[in-house]
Design a protein around this motif. Structure first.
Motif, mmCIF file in Angstrom:
data_model
loop_
_atom_site.group_PDB
_atom_site.id
_atom_site.type_symbol
_atom_site.label_atom_id
_atom_site.label_comp_id
_atom_site.label_asym_id
_atom_site.label_seq_id
_atom_site.Cartn_x
_atom_site.Cartn_y
_atom_site.Cartn_z
ATOM 1 N N SER A 72 0.838 -1.196 0.000
ATOM 2 C CA SER A 72 0.000 0.000 0.000
ATOM 3 C C SER A 72 0.876 1.250 0.000
ATOM 4 O O SER A 72 1.792 1.366 0.831
ATOM 5 C CB SER A 72 -0.881 0.010 1.252
ATOM 6 N N PRO A 73 0.591 2.191 -0.898
ATOM 7 C CA PRO A 73 1.368 3.435 -0.897
ATOM 8 C C PRO A 73 1.205 4.211 0.417
ATOM 9 O O PRO A 73 2.076 4.985 0.786
ATOM 10 C CB PRO A 73 0.810 4.224 -2.075
ATOM 11 N N ASP A 74 0.113 3.964 1.129
ATOM 12 C CA ASP A 74 -0.107 4.630 2.415
ATOM 13 C C ASP A 74 0.887 4.175 3.478
ATOM 14 O O ASP A 74 1.034 4.826 4.519
ATOM 15 C CB ASP A 74 -1.527 4.359 2.935
ATOM 16 N N ILE A 106 4.091 3.891 2.966
ATOM 17 C CA ILE A 106 5.400 4.494 2.688
ATOM 18 C C ILE A 106 5.380 5.897 3.269
ATOM 19 O O ILE A 106 4.466 6.687 2.991
ATOM 20 C CB ILE A 106 5.690 4.512 1.176
ATOM 21 N N ASP A 140 9.522 2.270 4.117
ATOM 22 C CA ASP A 140 8.397 1.434 3.687
ATOM 23 C C ASP A 140 7.978 0.545 4.857
ATOM 24 O O ASP A 140 8.765 -0.267 5.337
ATOM 25 C CB ASP A 140 8.835 0.587 2.497
#
Length: 156
Positions: free
Chosen positions: A75-77, A79, A124
């Motif tokens: 999930s980019p959330d 990072i 991350d």
């Protein structure tokens, strides 16, 4: 002792996790120490637990799980970006290093340093195996083992 693994069983297993390229990500056989898992405590993914239910001591099973059933989809959330000054006490961050971070609630969470660019550090917090299809090889050693009580006071 239960005859087969059930929804809330504790199990001793030997396992090997392999990635798509055939490399071994983790194996209890390498150090000769089996793992103890409790189904239902959210340590294992539901997809993994589903593969174990019904197995008996001595059973061996090989199976693969897609990312969404294994360690999830990245999930980019997850990072996050930090400034270098937030690492003063932790030392110089190096890409690829796994570091422990303390969350707002006081819990510790591992994060992988992905990039160091000037004053900006990219971390991350996705599971390192997120996004990977995982190939499992499991051997059930014991179901609901009797564990020796730690710090038990003798009765008498």
């Amino acid at each position: 002792m239960a005859e087969s693994i059930q929804a809330n069983s504790r199990v001793f297993v030997h396992f090997t996790l392999k990635l798509e390229d055939g490399s071994t990500a983790e194996s209890t056989r390498n150090n000769g120490k089996p793992a103890l898992f409790t189904l239902g405590d959210e340590t294992l993914s539901p997809g993994m637990e589903d593969q174990l239910v019904g197995l008996k001591a001595g059973d061996k099973k090989a199976f693969s799980l897609a990312p969404e059933s294994a360690f999830g989809i990245p999930s980019p959330d997850m990072i996050q970006y930090f400034s270098r000054r937030e690492f003063i006490d932790a030392g110089e961050p190096v890409p690829g290093a796994i570091m422990l971070f303390t969350g707002m609630d006081g819990s510790e969470m591992p994060g992988v340093v992905r990039e160091v660019n000037g004053d900006s550090i990219t971390v991350d917090f996705n599971h390192p195996l997120a996004g990977q299809t995982i190939h499992f090889d499991i051997e059930v050693l014991e179901i609901d083992p009797v564990l020796e009580a730690l710090n038990a006071d003798p009765v008498g």
